[in-house]
Design an enzyme around this catalytic site. Structure first.
Site, mmCIF file in Angstrom:
data_model
loop_
_atom_site.group_PDB
_atom_site.id
_atom_site.type_symbol
_atom_site.label_atom_id
_atom_site.label_comp_id
_atom_site.label_asym_id
_atom_site.label_seq_id
_atom_site.Cartn_x
_atom_site.Cartn_y
_atom_site.Cartn_z
ATOM 1 N N ARG A 1 -8.610 -2.791 -10.045
ATOM 2 C CA ARG A 1 -9.521 -1.722 -10.479
ATOM 3 C C ARG A 1 -10.454 -2.136 -11.619
ATOM 4 O O ARG A 1 -11.580 -1.652 -11.700
ATOM 5 C CB ARG A 1 -8.709 -0.483 -10.868
ATOM 6 C CG ARG A 1 -8.129 0.256 -9.665
ATOM 7 C CD ARG A 1 -7.232 1.407 -10.072
ATOM 8 N NE ARG A 1 -5.958 0.958 -10.634
ATOM 9 C CZ ARG A 1 -5.053 1.760 -11.173
ATOM 10 N NH1 ARG A 1 -5.287 3.059 -11.243
ATOM 11 N NH2 ARG A 1 -3.920 1.275 -11.645
ATOM 12 N N CYS B 1 0.836 -1.200 0.000
ATOM 13 C CA CYS B 1 0.000 0.000 0.000
ATOM 14 C C CYS B 1 0.872 1.252 0.000
ATOM 15 O O CYS B 1 1.727 1.427 0.865
ATOM 16 C CB CYS B 1 -0.918 0.013 1.213
ATOM 17 S SG CYS B 1 -1.994 1.473 1.231
ATOM 18 N N ASN C 1 0.238 -8.549 -10.744
ATOM 19 C CA ASN C 1 -0.829 -7.574 -10.514
ATOM 20 C C ASN C 1 -0.440 -6.243 -11.157
ATOM 21 O O ASN C 1 0.715 -5.854 -11.127
ATOM 22 C CB ASN C 1 -1.034 -7.422 -8.994
ATOM 23 C CG ASN C 1 -2.013 -6.330 -8.612
ATOM 24 O OD1 ASN C 1 -1.722 -5.499 -7.759
ATOM 25 N ND2 ASN C 1 -3.177 -6.319 -9.213
ATOM 26 N N GLY C 2 -1.443 -5.575 -11.728
ATOM 27 C CA GLY C 2 -1.198 -4.261 -12.313
ATOM 28 C C GLY C 2 -1.658 -4.176 -13.750
ATOM 29 O O GLY C 2 -1.127 -4.879 -14.618
#
Length: 329
Positions: free
Chosen positions: A229, A102, A204-205
């Protein structure tokens, strides 16, 4: 076929990323329905859990139909993380996940999240304490490094594996990037293909299409992908990816009626889980995503985001079908 301890995740699992104020039980239920293989709670403060803060305790709610599911913890104190892991284990998750990724200031300034990428020795000590404190598998989610000059993910992966983590999810950005610019999967692939690494590596991404999943699996060799997202307002992405991987063909996009029904289910579940006021208000961040791409939808979105009465909200959703469903037909 990747496994995390006793958990069989299938040939190429799709993971729902833990997202603050998004991946709560109502949203997770929709993603599970549409094919998510592994999900996580919103991240939970170790300090808050120890204090039994209401918000943190509520985030421990997990349900049988969600399994396998992990509880994600963050914190900068080794002792607090150890104790929080024991508290979390008591509600019987399938695994405990530690957040070292985070990037937001309020987390980093407490020495937690991506801040630990600046002190790998402490990260290792903290992880070791959590692994030894619980019987369930422990996994980690992190980033490539603190900034472009300190991309230390290879060292992080090797050392965390050495103290017993059983899977690693890597977001293809540094902390300095936050969520800006394209994710760089090159280092994710290098970690996966490091002969020293034997635990599952999840990338991830920027995963936002079935084609990208197929391409990245072939190019980087990852054991699965984590989707964040792109799933907001579109839990259908999991079924779309699975269909494309199995057939090479695109699944028909969800109809207006399906999109509205997902929003309706989300609203009802949100009210049931959070109560009337919070359930209605916190649902407002999702309507724009469920209605994304519809022409001239601004006024309807505004009405949905200012109304407080559930029966009126449901009538407005019916109105969306009446307007846009007819146009689609």
């Amino acid at each position: 076929m990747p496994r995390i301890g006793h958990i069989d995740l299938g040939e190429f699992p799709l993971l729902l990323a833990p997202m603050e104020d998004v991946s709560d039980p109502p949203f997770r239920a929709l993603c599970k329905q549409h094919g998510a293989d592994l999900m996580f709670t919103e991240f939970i403060s170790s300090e808050g859990l120890i204090r039994q803060a209401a918000k943190g305790m509520k985030k421990l709610d997990i349900f049988e139909q969600e399994r396998p599911i992990g509880i994600q913890l963050f914190g900068g104190s080794e002792d607090a993380m150890e104790e929080a892991a024991r508290i979390a284990e008591a509600v019987r998750p399938d695994l405990i996940d530690i957040n070292y990724g985070c990037p937001v200031h309020k987390v980093v300034n407490k020495g937690a999240g991506a801040c630990l990428l600046q002190d790998v020795d402490k990260m290792v000590r903290l992880t070791d304490k959590v692994v030894k404190a619980v019987k369930v598998p422990v996994t980690v989610k992190t980033r490539l490094g603190w900034n472009d000059q300190t991309k230390n993910i290879m060292e992080v992966a090797e050392r965390l594996q050495d103290v017993g983590i059983q899977a690693l999810s890597i977001h293809g950005r540094t902390r300095a990037q936050l969520y800006k610019g394209p994710a760089d999967w090159t280092l994710i692939g290098e970690v996966k293909n490091n002969p020293r690494i034997y635990i599952p590596i999840f990338g991830n991404g920027d995963i936002d299409s079935p084609e990208k999943v197929v391409e990245y699996r072939a190019r980087y060799g990852v054991d699965g992908v984590m989707i964040g997202r792109a799933s907001i307002g579109h839990p259908f992405i999991f079924r779309e990816i699975k269909h494309y991987m199995a057939t090479g063909q695109h699944l028909a996009p969800p109809t207006i009626a399906e999109r509205v029904e997902a929003a309706r289910t989300h609203l009802r579940s949100s009210i049931a889980w959070k109560g009337l006021y919070e359930g209605v208000v916190e649902m407002r961040r999702h309507y724009g995503n469920y209605l994304k791409g519809l022409p001239n939808v601004k006024e309807m979105r505004l009405r949905l985001c200012t109304e407080r009465e559930p029966t009126v909200l449901e009538a407005l959703l019916d109105e969306v079908i009446g307007i846009y469903g007819a146009e689609a037909a």
